[in-house]
Design an enzyme around this catalytic site. Sequence first.
Site, short mmCIF file in Angstrom:
data_model
loop_
_atom_site.label_atom_id
_atom_site.label_comp_id
_atom_site.label_asym_id
_atom_site.label_seq_id
_atom_site.Cartn_x
_atom_site.Cartn_y
_atom_site.Cartn_z
N ASP A 124 0.08 5.00 1.01
CA ASP A 124 -0.21 5.93 2.06
C ASP A 124 0.04 5.37 3.40
OD1 ASP A 124 -0.69 8.08 3.77
OD2 ASP A 124 -2.72 7.74 3.57
N ASP A 179 0.71 -1.20 0.00
CA ASP A 179 0.00 0.08 -0.15
C ASP A 179 0.91 1.28 0.03
OD1 ASP A 179 -2.37 1.52 0.56
OD2 ASP A 179 -1.42 1.85 2.46
#
Length: 216
Positions: free
Chosen positions: A12, A10
């Site tokens: 952020d 991922d």
Amino acid sequence: MAKIKGLIFDLDGIITDTAEYHYLGWKQLAEEEGMEFDRDFNEKFRGVSRLECLDLLLEKNNREITFEKRKRMAERKNNYYNEYLKTIDRNNLLDGIFDILQRSKRAGYKMAIASASKNTKTVIEKLDIGDMFNAISDGYSVKKTKPAPDLFLHTAKKLNLKPEECVVFEDAKAGIDAALAANMTAVGIGPESRVGHADYRFDSVKDIDLTKILEF
Ligand code: B16
Ligand code: MG
């Protein structure tokens, strides 16, 4: 259990902490519109798409607006966010992530980014880490957002791997649920109250113990 061949990150909350800039962007919009918004509420936005975040904010403030106005508000927040993005560089990588990326790449794992963000390409360019990845999926890649498994399944396909051959690193429950729904190994980063039930969990990125997850 299938042998792990791919690592999906991922963006952020795992690679970099843009959550703070998302927060400042939403705060500015909320203040201008006279809406209530704080850091606690911003936690609900982790891994959630821009328009879905806006809907949560509008719902919290009992606001009903037209589709056009909603689009313009989301655009305004994105402009504020992009002003902050101008300031980021390699120093904004989260502590320990570069080492993890380097070690996994050297060990021969295929690597990808899978983020809900439509600004993924800009962020990756600013961080100057694009060459570490075999695939990058973002907020434009699929229609159904996390917690649907679609983004991760799309990413596994790009890597030419079966879902069960992939590990996902995520900082949000929506992402962990999406990874598990995709039949991938899910590694949650952060408190259990935030990531929910994952296959592995570490308090922060620098605490990730790859030897526990992979065969090094
Ligand atoms: P954008 P991730 C997510 O990134 C953020 O966690 C979330 O807060 C944000 O609303 C979403 O991206 C969409 O971002 O407005 O840039 O399209 O955690 O999936 O990497
Ligand atoms: Mg995240």
